[in-house]
Scaffold this active site. Structure first.
Site, short mmCIF file in Angstrom:
data_model
loop_
_atom_site.label_atom_id
_atom_site.label_comp_id
_atom_site.label_asym_id
_atom_site.label_seq_id
_atom_site.Cartn_x
_atom_site.Cartn_y
_atom_site.Cartn_z
N ALA A 67 0.87 -1.17 0.00
CA ALA A 67 0.00 0.00 0.00
C ALA A 67 0.91 1.23 0.00
O ALA A 67 2.06 1.15 0.44
CB ALA A 67 -0.88 -0.01 1.24
N GLY A 112 0.53 -4.95 0.77
CA GLY A 112 -0.66 -5.00 -0.09
C GLY A 112 -0.42 -5.76 -1.40
O GLY A 112 -1.36 -6.29 -2.00
N GLU A 115 -0.83 -9.30 -0.49
CA GLU A 115 -2.26 -9.49 -0.23
C GLU A 115 -3.05 -9.56 -1.54
O GLU A 115 -3.95 -10.38 -1.69
CB GLU A 115 -2.78 -8.36 0.65
CG GLU A 115 -2.20 -8.42 2.05
CD GLU A 115 -2.48 -7.17 2.86
OE1 GLU A 115 -2.11 -6.06 2.42
OE2 GLU A 115 -3.06 -7.28 3.95
N GLU A 135 4.43 -5.02 7.38
CA GLU A 135 3.72 -3.89 8.01
C GLU A 135 4.18 -3.60 9.43
O GLU A 135 4.12 -2.45 9.87
CB GLU A 135 2.20 -4.16 8.00
CG GLU A 135 1.54 -4.08 6.63
CD GLU A 135 1.60 -5.37 5.84
OE1 GLU A 135 2.28 -6.32 6.27
OE2 GLU A 135 0.96 -5.43 4.78
N1 COA Z 1 4.59 3.12 -0.68
C1 COA Z 1 4.99 4.28 -1.23
N2 COA Z 1 6.10 4.41 -1.95
C2 COA Z 1 6.87 3.32 -2.11
C3 COA Z 1 6.54 2.08 -1.57
C4 COA Z 1 5.33 2.00 -0.81
N3 COA Z 1 4.90 0.86 -0.28
N4 COA Z 1 7.49 1.18 -1.89
C5 COA Z 1 8.40 1.85 -2.63
N5 COA Z 1 8.03 3.15 -2.76
C6 COA Z 1 8.71 4.21 -3.49
C7 COA Z 1 9.93 4.73 -2.73
O1 COA Z 1 9.53 5.68 -1.77
C8 COA Z 1 10.74 5.32 -3.85
O2 COA Z 1 10.16 6.55 -4.22
P1 COA Z 1 11.12 7.83 -4.51
O3 COA Z 1 12.02 7.41 -5.64
O4 COA Z 1 10.17 8.92 -4.88
O5 COA Z 1 11.89 8.06 -3.24
C9 COA Z 1 10.48 4.36 -5.01
O6 COA Z 1 9.26 3.68 -4.69
C10 COA Z 1 11.57 3.30 -5.17
O7 COA Z 1 11.71 2.63 -3.93
P2 COA Z 1 13.12 2.52 -3.13
O8 COA Z 1 12.81 2.29 -1.69
O9 COA Z 1 13.98 3.67 -3.47
O10 COA Z 1 13.70 1.20 -3.80
P3 COA Z 1 14.74 0.19 -3.13
O11 COA Z 1 15.18 -0.70 -4.23
O12 COA Z 1 15.77 0.89 -2.35
O13 COA Z 1 13.86 -0.69 -2.08
C11 COA Z 1 11.92 -1.91 -1.35
C12 COA Z 1 12.80 -1.49 -2.54
C13 COA Z 1 10.70 -2.63 -1.90
C14 COA Z 1 12.71 -2.83 -0.43
C15 COA Z 1 11.51 -0.63 -0.58
O14 COA Z 1 10.95 0.30 -1.49
C16 COA Z 1 10.48 -0.87 0.50
O15 COA Z 1 10.80 -1.37 1.57
N6 COA Z 1 9.21 -0.49 0.23
C17 COA Z 1 8.15 -0.56 1.21
C18 COA Z 1 7.71 -2.00 1.43
C19 COA Z 1 6.63 -2.04 2.48
O16 COA Z 1 6.84 -1.78 3.65
N7 COA Z 1 5.42 -2.40 2.04
C20 COA Z 1 4.29 -2.53 2.91
C21 COA Z 1 3.54 -1.25 2.98
S1 COA Z 1 2.15 -1.38 4.06
#
Ligand code: COA
Length: 261
Positions: A67, A112, A115, A135
Site C-alpha cells: 500500500a 498489499g 495481499e 507492516e
Molecule cells: N509506498 C509508497 N512508496 C513506495 C513504496 C510504498 N509501499 N514502496 C516503494 N516506494 C517508493 C519509494 O519511496 C521510492 O520513491 P522515490 O524514488 O520517490 O523516493 C520508489 O518507490 C523506489 O523505492 P526505493 O525504496 O527507493 O527502492 P529500493 O530498491 O531501495 O527498495 C523496497 C525497494 C521494496 C525494499 C523498498 O521500497 C520498500 O521497503 N518499500 C516498502 C515496502 C513495504 O513496507 N510495504 C508494505 C507497505 S504497508
C-alpha cells in the site's frame, strides 16, 4: 474497455491483462490504484468478452511494493478502518470472481502486493520475486486481508512467522510454503500466465465457476459440510447442456464446444 490512470489493460483472446502502472513508486497501491482496481474488477465480472484475467506490475522490479505508505500519515481511526475495508472489499471481489484471476508476480510482492497476489486464484512468479508482510516495520498490521489470507494459504504457523517478523522471502521459499504455484524465468512469466489462463478458458465455463465457488466456500467449512456443498454443486452441473456436450464429445473422440449453459 474503460481507460484508467494507474492501470494498463489489454484484452486479447478473451484474457484481460491488467498491469498496475506506477513504476516510479514500485506500483504501490495508492487510493487511485485501489479505486481503479475496483472498477476493473467490475469490468471483469460484467464484460462477457473477458473469460479470465491476469494481474501484473509495470517494470522489471515490482509487482506491487505495498500500500502507498505516504497515504498513512495523519489518518483517523475511522479513516484507517475505511481504507482497510475498501481494499479488503475489492480484494474479496477478486477472490470471489466467477472468472479466474491470476497474479503474474514480476518482482516485489510486499504488504498489499502480497495481499493482492493472495486474493488471486493462483500465483506465478519470476525467480527474482520477493514476498513479505512487512507492516510491523511501520507500526501496522496487514490491512487488505494479509492476516486472514496468509493463514489460509500457508497455515497459521507460517502466517504468524511472516506477519510477526516482517521477513522478506524469495521465490524458492514462496514455492516451498505454497504461497505461489509456479516459478518461471522472467522472460516466460506472461506467456506462462496466458498459457494457464487459456487452458482454464478451454474448459466448461459453468464447471470452472462451480469449481472456484466450491473451493472458496468449502475452505471455511468442516470437512462434512464441505463434502455436502461439493455434492450440491456437483448436482447443479449434471443437467447442463455442457455436461451432455462434454460426455458426447469424449465418446465421439472430438473436442467439446461449450455453451456455458
Ligand atoms: N509506498 C509508497 N512508496 C513506495 C513504496 C510504498 N509501499 N514502496 C516503494 N516506494 C517508493 C519509494 O519511496 C521510492 O520513491 P522515490 O524514488 O520517490 O523516493 C520508489 O518507490 C523506489 O523505492 P526505493 O525504496 O527507493 O527502492 P529500493 O530498491 O531501495 O527498495 C523496497 C525497494 C521494496 C525494499 C523498498 O521500497 C520498500 O521497503 N518499500 C516498502 C515496502 C513495504 O513496507 N510495504 C508494505 C507497505 S504497508
Amino acid at each position: 474497455m474503460a481507460m484508467y490512470k494507474t492501470l494498463l489493460t489489454d484484452l486479447t483472446d478473451n484474457i484481460l491483462t491488467v498491469t498496475i502502472h506506477r513504476p516510479d513508486k514500485l506500483n504501490a497501491l495508492n487510493k487511485d490504484v485501489i479505486a481503479e482496481l475496483g472498477e476493473v474488477v467490475t469490468e471483469i465480472y460484467d464484460n462477457k468478452e473477458i473469460r479470465s484475467a491476469i494481474i501484473t506490475g509495470s517494470g522489471q522490479r515490482a509487482f506491487v511494493a505495498g500500500a502507498d505508505i505516504s497515504e498513512f500519515m495523519g489518518l483517523s481511526r475511522e479513516e484507517g478502518q475505511a481504507l482497510s475495508a475498501k481494499g479488503s472489499d475489492i480484494f474479496f471481489r477478486i477472490a470471489s470472481s466467477p472468472k479466474p484471476i491470476a497474479a503474474a508476480i514480476n518482482g516485489f510482492a510486499l504488504g498489499g502486493g502480497c495481499e493482492l497476489a493472495m486474493a488471486c486464484h493462483f500465483r506465478l512468479c519470476v525467480t527474482t520475486a520477493k514476498f513479505g508482510q512487512p507492516e510491523v516495520n511501520l507500526g501496522l498490521i496487514p490491512g487488505y486481508g494479509g492476516t486472514a489470507r496468509t493463514t489460509r494459504r500457508v497455515g497459521k504457523g507460517m502466517a504468524m512467522y511472516l506477519c510477526l517478523t516482517g521477513e522478506i522471502i524469495d521465490a524458492r521459499e514462496a514455492l516451498r510454503i505454497g504461497l505461489v504455484q509456479r516459478v518461471v524465468p522472467a522472460a516466460e512469466l506472461m506467456n506462462e500466465a496466458r498459457r494457464i489462463a487459456t487452458t482454464i478458458a478451454s474448459k466448461a465455463p459453468l464447471a470452472i465457476a462451480a469449481c472456484k465457488r466450491t473451493i472458496n466456500n468449502g475452505a471455511h467449512l468442516s470437512i462434512d459440510d464441505a463434502l455436502e456443498l461439493e455434492a450440491l454443486e456437483f448436482g447443479t452441473l449434471v443437467d447442463t447442456e455442457d455436461i451432455k456436450e462434454g460426455t458426447r464429445a469424449f465418446l465421439e473422440k472430438r473436442k467439446p464446444v461449450w455453451k456455458g449453459k
